[in-house]
Design an enzyme around this catalytic site. Structure first.
Site, PDB file in Angstrom:
ATOM      1  N   HIS A 182     -11.787   5.742  -8.587  1.00 11.89           N
ATOM      2  CA  HIS A 182     -10.335   5.896  -8.488  1.00 11.89           C
ATOM      3  C   HIS A 182      -9.648   5.228  -9.688  1.00 11.89           C
ATOM      4  O   HIS A 182      -8.726   5.811 -10.294  1.00 11.89           O
ATOM      5  CB  HIS A 182      -9.858   5.271  -7.173  1.00 11.89           C
ATOM      6  CG  HIS A 182      -8.410   5.506  -6.869  1.00 11.89           C
ATOM      7  ND1 HIS A 182      -7.820   6.745  -6.932  1.00 11.89           N
ATOM      8  CD2 HIS A 182      -7.431   4.651  -6.493  1.00 11.89           C
ATOM      9  CE1 HIS A 182      -6.539   6.653  -6.606  1.00 11.89           C
ATOM     10  NE2 HIS A 182      -6.277   5.395  -6.349  1.00 11.89           N
TER      11      HIS A 182
ATOM     12  N   GLU B 257       0.821  -1.211   0.000  1.00 15.52           N
ATOM     13  CA  GLU B 257       0.000   0.000   0.000  1.00 15.52           C
ATOM     14  C   GLU B 257       0.855   1.261   0.000  1.00 15.52           C
ATOM     15  O   GLU B 257       0.595   2.213  -0.743  1.00 15.52           O
ATOM     16  CB  GLU B 257      -0.938  -0.019   1.216  1.00 15.52           C
ATOM     17  CG  GLU B 257      -1.675   1.292   1.486  1.00 15.52           C
ATOM     18  CD  GLU B 257      -2.647   1.682   0.399  1.00 15.52           C
ATOM     19  OE1 GLU B 257      -3.253   2.756   0.526  1.00 15.52           O
ATOM     20  OE2 GLU B 257      -2.802   0.931  -0.594  1.00 15.52           O
TER      21      GLU B 257
ATOM     22  N   HIS C 167     -21.133  -7.593 -17.432  1.00 14.54           N
ATOM     23  CA  HIS C 167     -19.819  -7.299 -17.996  1.00 14.54           C
ATOM     24  C   HIS C 167     -19.502  -8.276 -19.131  1.00 14.54           C
ATOM     25  O   HIS C 167     -18.967  -7.870 -20.177  1.00 14.54           O
ATOM     26  CB  HIS C 167     -18.763  -7.405 -16.892  1.00 14.54           C
ATOM     27  CG  HIS C 167     -17.366  -7.134 -17.349  1.00 14.54           C
ATOM     28  ND1 HIS C 167     -16.986  -5.961 -17.969  1.00 14.54           N
ATOM     29  CD2 HIS C 167     -16.224  -7.888 -17.263  1.00 14.54           C
ATOM     30  CE1 HIS C 167     -15.687  -5.995 -18.249  1.00 14.54           C
ATOM     31  NE2 HIS C 167     -15.215  -7.157 -17.836  1.00 14.54           N
TER      32      HIS C 167
ATOM     33  N   HIS D 252      -5.479  -8.401 -17.500  1.00  6.00           N
ATOM     34  CA  HIS D 252      -6.752  -7.868 -17.972  1.00  6.00           C
ATOM     35  C   HIS D 252      -6.847  -6.366 -17.680  1.00  6.00           C
ATOM     36  O   HIS D 252      -7.287  -5.586 -18.533  1.00  6.00           O
ATOM     37  CB  HIS D 252      -7.893  -8.621 -17.295  1.00  6.00           C
ATOM     38  CG  HIS D 252      -9.184  -8.556 -18.050  1.00  6.00           C
ATOM     39  ND1 HIS D 252      -9.314  -8.941 -19.366  1.00  6.00           N
ATOM     40  CD2 HIS D 252     -10.428  -8.145 -17.670  1.00  6.00           C
ATOM     41  CE1 HIS D 252     -10.556  -8.783 -19.766  1.00  6.00           C
ATOM     42  NE2 HIS D 252     -11.256  -8.291 -18.754  1.00  6.00           N
TER      43      HIS D 252
ATOM     44  N   HIS E 298       2.637   1.922  -3.287  1.00  8.88           N
ATOM     45  CA  HIS E 298       1.667   2.507  -4.224  1.00  8.88           C
ATOM     46  C   HIS E 298       1.529   4.012  -3.982  1.00  8.88           C
ATOM     47  O   HIS E 298       1.504   4.805  -4.943  1.00  8.88           O
ATOM     48  CB  HIS E 298       0.314   1.804  -4.060  1.00  8.88           C
ATOM     49  CG  HIS E 298      -0.769   2.377  -4.916  1.00  8.88           C
ATOM     50  ND1 HIS E 298      -0.663   2.496  -6.282  1.00  8.88           N
ATOM     51  CD2 HIS E 298      -1.993   2.877  -4.596  1.00  8.88           C
ATOM     52  CE1 HIS E 298      -1.765   3.033  -6.772  1.00  8.88           C
ATOM     53  NE2 HIS E 298      -2.580   3.280  -5.776  1.00  8.88           N
TER      54      HIS E 298
END
Length: 385
Positions: free
Chosen positions: A177, A110, A288, A344, A113
């Site tokens: 986000h 975290e 989706h 992906h 990032h």
């Protein structure tokens, strides 16, 4: 109890962001010492685009490893600038829940990032400041408003990153986000193409109105599909269907669309406080998938139609469409492997960049102009002038 927002380490974190950005800036300076200012800014834009793409991928890695709450406060980690200063708190949380949201590994994922995000922010700030400075001295034929818009947008994306933590992975916020990061990629891609045009490295291609409309429709469809994919991922609905092409052995499985698209609610619960049903997770996943049956042929058709006018973009677009098909299938049939999920997400980000690139490298021909695909238009010139 840990405060969700504690600004005490903010200055140290800002310094860390500058340190992270100094590496790419030093490399760029060594590579372009003899280049013209416009050329250096073009290289900085391309480098920032590349690092922002990496940041989007690392953000996906943070989410997919359940590290989004590895440090449950913002902007630091238990009010420290790094997990080193929060060893006791993290160890205590990990002792209570060894596989919970707070562990030493997840805390570092975290915070790395966040460091990368701050470094990208510093690069975009540098890009905006340098563009305005050169523009004021009349040596840069590129609008400074694009890097300014990128700077404002990266601040907004950062705010959504903070809300991701403080609102405990609220699905709508996490999805926004992700989308915000992809918008930032599109903005930087637009700037990179503008610099190429200013240097005469490329020229816009004239497209017929129908082909340009197809390109715009594909761009819009990809954004919708990315939003649906983000909604699936942030609600952990990828494994709601584990067979293909059917779902639970049926072409139309049991689905709850009302719960599936109840947008403003915490993770795992409905807006009235109940648990999200499996039928709702199935609906998220299957919508989706159904959209993919439309978007993938549209991507291949667009790539085919662009093959004469924009051959490079057409080839990459077709390759990415195949990449998305294969990586999407791997997530279903292989049980959502980390590598497949990252592939992906990366493919979706790359599609946004390539379609933005194609749009910025082309324009629709006006009435009376020859609507010949592949007709090149010099930067700043109109056909026939």
């Amino acid at each position: 109890m840990t405060a969700l927002v504690d600004l005490s380490p903010v200055l140290r974190l800002m310094l860390l962001g500058i340190v992270v950005a100094l590496g790419p800036l030093a490399w760029l300076w060594l590579r372009s010492r003899k280049a013209a200012p416009a050329r250096r800014l073009a290289m900085l834009t391309g480098l920032t685009l590349f690092l922002t793409f990496d940041l989007v991928l690392f953000g996906a890695f943070t989410r997919l490893t359940d590290s989004g709450l590895g440090c449950p406060d913002w902007p630091g980690c238990y009010a420290s600038a790094s997990p080193f200063g929060a060893v006791e708190q993290i160890s205590a949380e990990q002792a209570q829940m060894p596989t919970g949201p707070v562990t030493h590994t997840k805390a570092w994922i975290e915070m790395i990032h966040r460091y990368l995000a701050m470094g990208v922010g510093v690069l975009i700030l540098t890009l905006a400041a340098a563009t305005w400075t050169l523009r004021r001295h009349h040596v840069l034929p590129v609008s400074p408003w694009w890097p300014t818009a990128s700077l404002a947008w990266v601040c907004l994306v950062g705010a959504f990153g903070a809300l991701t933590v403080t609102m405990k992975l609220f699905p709508a916020i996490v999805t926004l986000h992700l989308l915000g990061g992809l918008v930032l990629l599109a903005l930087l891609c637009r700037q990179a193409v503008e610099y190429r045009h200013a240097q005469g490295a490329s020229a816009r291609v004239g497209l017929g109105a129908g082909l340009r409309a197809l390109l715009l429709a594909t761009f819009a469809a990809v954004w919708l599909q990315v939003a649906l994919g983000g909604w699936v991922s942030t609600n952990y609905a990828v494994l709601a269907c584990t067979d293909f092409p059917t779902c639970h052995g049926r072409w139309w499985p049991e689905m709850d669309f009302g719960q599936a698209f109840d947008i403003w609610r915490p993770l795992g619960v409905t807006s009235d406080g109940g648990n999200v049903s499996f039928a709702a997770l199935t609906a998220k996943h299957y919508v989706h998938r159904l959209a993919a049956y439309v978007v993938l042929p549209l991507l291949f058709a667009t790539a085919w139609q662009l093959r004469a006018a924009l051959p490079r973009q057409a080839r990459v677009l077709a390759a990415l469409a195949a990449w998305q098909l294969l990586s999407g299938l791997s997530n279903v049939v292989l049980g959502w492997p980390l590598l497949g999920a990252l592939a992906h997400t990366g493919g979706a980000a790359a599609l946004v960049v390539v379609l933005t690139w194609a749009l910025c490298e082309s324009r629709v021909v006006r009435g009376g102009e020859p609507s010949v695909a592949g007709l090149r238009i010099a930067p700043g010139k109109e056909l026939g002038t």
